[in-house]
Scaffold this active site. Structure first.
Site, PDB file in Angstrom:
ATOM      1  N   ASP A  15       0.838  -1.194   0.000  1.00 37.47           N
ATOM      2  CA  ASP A  15       0.000   0.000   0.000  1.00 37.47           C
ATOM      3  C   ASP A  15       0.877   1.250   0.000  1.00 37.47           C
ATOM      4  OD1 ASP A  15      -2.142  -1.662   0.143  1.00 37.47           O
ATOM      5  OD2 ASP A  15      -2.535  -1.364   2.273  1.00 37.47           O
ATOM      6  N   SER A 251       5.350   4.142  10.434  1.00 38.80           N
ATOM      7  CA  SER A 251       5.500   2.989   9.546  1.00 38.80           C
ATOM      8  C   SER A 251       4.178   2.258   9.438  1.00 38.80           C
ATOM      9  CB  SER A 251       6.577   2.028  10.071  1.00 38.80           C
ATOM     10  OG  SER A 251       6.133   1.388  11.247  1.00 38.80           O
ATOM     11  N   LYS A 252       4.019   1.523   8.329  1.00 37.12           N
ATOM     12  CA  LYS A 252       2.774   0.789   8.095  1.00 37.12           C
ATOM     13  C   LYS A 252       2.601  -0.354   9.079  1.00 37.12           C
ATOM     14  CE  LYS A 252       3.770   0.529   3.614  1.00 37.12           C
ATOM     15  NZ  LYS A 252       3.675   0.191   2.184  1.00 37.12           N
ATOM     16  N   ARG A 253       3.685  -0.833   9.660  1.00 34.43           N
ATOM     17  CA  ARG A 253       3.577  -1.914  10.642  1.00 34.43           C
ATOM     18  C   ARG A 253       3.022  -1.425  11.970  1.00 34.43           C
ATOM     19  NH1 ARG A 253       8.535  -2.921   8.364  1.00 34.43           N
ATOM     20  NH2 ARG A 253       9.623  -1.928  10.094  1.00 34.43           N
ATOM     21  N   LYS A 254       3.310  -0.179  12.327  1.00 31.40           N
ATOM     22  CA  LYS A 254       2.926   0.349  13.645  1.00 31.40           C
ATOM     23  C   LYS A 254       1.706   1.256  13.611  1.00 31.40           C
ATOM     24  CE  LYS A 254       7.606   0.387  15.620  1.00 31.40           C
ATOM     25  NZ  LYS A 254       8.643   1.263  16.229  1.00 31.40           N
TER      26      LYS A 254
END
Length: 480
Positions: A15, A251-254
């Site tokens: 994304d 970040s996209k992870r967090k």
């Protein structure tokens, strides 16, 4: 001034990141002020993480924001192709030149051997970096030592005195750490970012390289490549990183807000997000924090960019978005709400009409289109699927609520016309005057029965839009 040519170069590996929009905004602001060109280049050399649908998402989200480009893979341009995977033969002569001039060398070390090397360096508390085992060796000499592969990569040969200080358009004089012998050509024949970005930026005439501050440490490598290849060095501008509340890099992870598509899903307006991103790196234009892209670009100056990493404050974005929602005309707000709902809802013509009718009731009280849609879902749900929130039902529709529902039903059934004013008068007469209830206690059970929850648009207007039959049906169901 030379005609500015700036680019944004996202990787289609998932994304799109909100940072892509952030960088695009500042690139485009500068370009539009000085009559330059904005280029979109797709850096798809990371084949392990490549995702086929990601490139189209990049196009769609940037266009949704109004950040359009003058040259790119989908619109063409004089320096096509604009995808790195289609430019592989472009990089080979530059690699050969670096090898011939002694600025690069082949490396056959296996991934396992490199991992062991770094582990030993860390155990000895030494800086991690390639130990140049392959430097000066032939393929046969290196293979004989073990821990090698048949297909080599190509590494830069960093000199003893690399250029570690450079001038940044935003930060002034910047000192970067000494670089490692960076891989510039992978075993699969694809260039790494460090080679490809230098070659492509040169061949596409890029005058200003605008990117995040995490690339400051890589700039000496790029300056060396420009110098070794005899190419002019562009100006560098390293933007401050977007940060979470704990100051970590977003970040996209967090953080789901790191995904650019998240803002579309949550119902933010593109003009509000543009305003928000500009404020993060630039600050207010004059005395107001509300300004358009045209305002932003008209006075753009790199000297005004704040070098300190801004905190991504979603409460500020909510406030901005609410402002932009309230600034819309009623009809435009209704159309935007219908378009937003149509992304996830199967809207019938009747549901669309109900949503348009309900839009004016929620415009002033919504910070996002999703909030507005949630407030009006009671209009869209089929009666067979309508359900009352369990907690609200327990609180409002128990024994104490039954007389309220019965009195409200009787009063409303007798209404000759179904209009908001008449509905409110009937409910007030039956409940506030007839049952001697305070308005909150009087209207709460009716609100829950009709809308399914304790929070809704104005009750009488909501019931007018919902209609007599559906309103009375829901009141009847609440009595059971």
């Amino acid at each position: 001034m030379t005609t500015p040519r700036l680019r944004v170069a996202p990787s289609p590996t998932g994304d799109p990141h909100v940072g892509t929009a952030y960088m695009s905004l500042f690139n485009l602001g500068f370009v539009r002020r000085y009559g330059g060109r904005f280029i979109l280049r797709i850096e798809d050399t990371d084949r392990a993480r490549f995702r086929a649908d990601s490139e189209q998402q990049i196009y769609d989200t940037l266009r949704w924001l109004g950040l359009t480009w003058d040259e790119g893979p989908d619109v063409g341009g004089p320096y096509a192709p604009y995808r790195q995977s289609e430019r592989l033969e472009t990089y080979r002569p530059f690699v050969e030149q670096l090898l011939a001039d002694g600025h690069a060398y082949h490396c056959w070390c296996s991934a396992e051997r490199l991992a062991q090397m770094r582990e030993e360096q860390r155990a000895q508390k030494r800086p991690t970096g390639y130990d140049r085992l392959c430097l000066g060796k032939t393929a046969e000499e290196r293979l004989a030592l073990g821990g090698a592969t048949d297909t080599p990569v190509v590494r830069m040969l960093i000199p003893d005195d690399p250029p570690l200080i450079f001038t940044d358009v935003i930060r002034g004089e910047v000192s970067a750490p000494r670089p490692d012998d960076q891989v510039i050509l992978k075993a699969d024949g694809f260039p790494t970012y460090h080679l490809a970005v230098v070659v492509d930026d040169h061949l596409m005439g890029i005058t200003h390289v605008v990117r995040g501050e995490e690339w400051i440490s890589s700039t000496p490598k790029h300056v060396l490549l420009y110098q070794w290849l005899g190419l002019p060095v562009p100006a560098f501008a390293h933007m401050p990183l977007l940060r979470n509340a704990d100051k970590s890099k977003i970040s996209k992870r967090k953080n789901p807000a790191a995904r650019l598509t998240w803002f579309i899903e949550q119902g933010y307006l593109p003009e509000a997000l543009i305003n928000f991103l500009a404020l993060l790196g630039y600050g207010p234009q004059g005395e107001s924090e509300i300004f358009s892209f045209a305002d932003f670009s008209a006075s753009f100056d790199w000297a005004h960019v704040n070098a300190v990493g801004p905190v991504f404050d979603l409460q500020k974005l909510d406030w901005l978005n609410g402002h932009y929602i309230r600034e819309l005309g009623v009809d435009e707000f209704a159309e935007r709400l219908v378009d937003f709902a149509a992304r996830t809802e199967d809207l019938s013509p009747d549901a669309t009409a109900l949503l348009r009718a309900g839009a004016p009731l929620v415009q002033e009280r919504s910070q996002t289109l999703l909030q507005a849609l949630d407030l009006l879902r009671f209009l869209l749900v089929a009666e067979i699927d309508f359900a009352v929130d369990e907690a609200a039902a327990t609180k409002q529709l128990g024994e104490s609520g039954r007389p309220v529902i019965e009195a409200a039903t009787a009063a409303l059934q007798a209404l000759p016309e179904w209009r908001a004013g008449a509905i409110e008068e009937a409910l007030r007469a039956a409940l506030v005057e007839g049952l001697a209830l305070k308005p909150r206690n009087a209207f709460g059970p009716v609100r829950v029965a009709v809308t399914g929850g304790t929070v809704s648009p104005p009750l009488s207007e909501s019931m007018e839009i919902l209609g007599r039959e559906r309103s009375l049906s829901r009141l009847s169901a609440a009595r059971r």
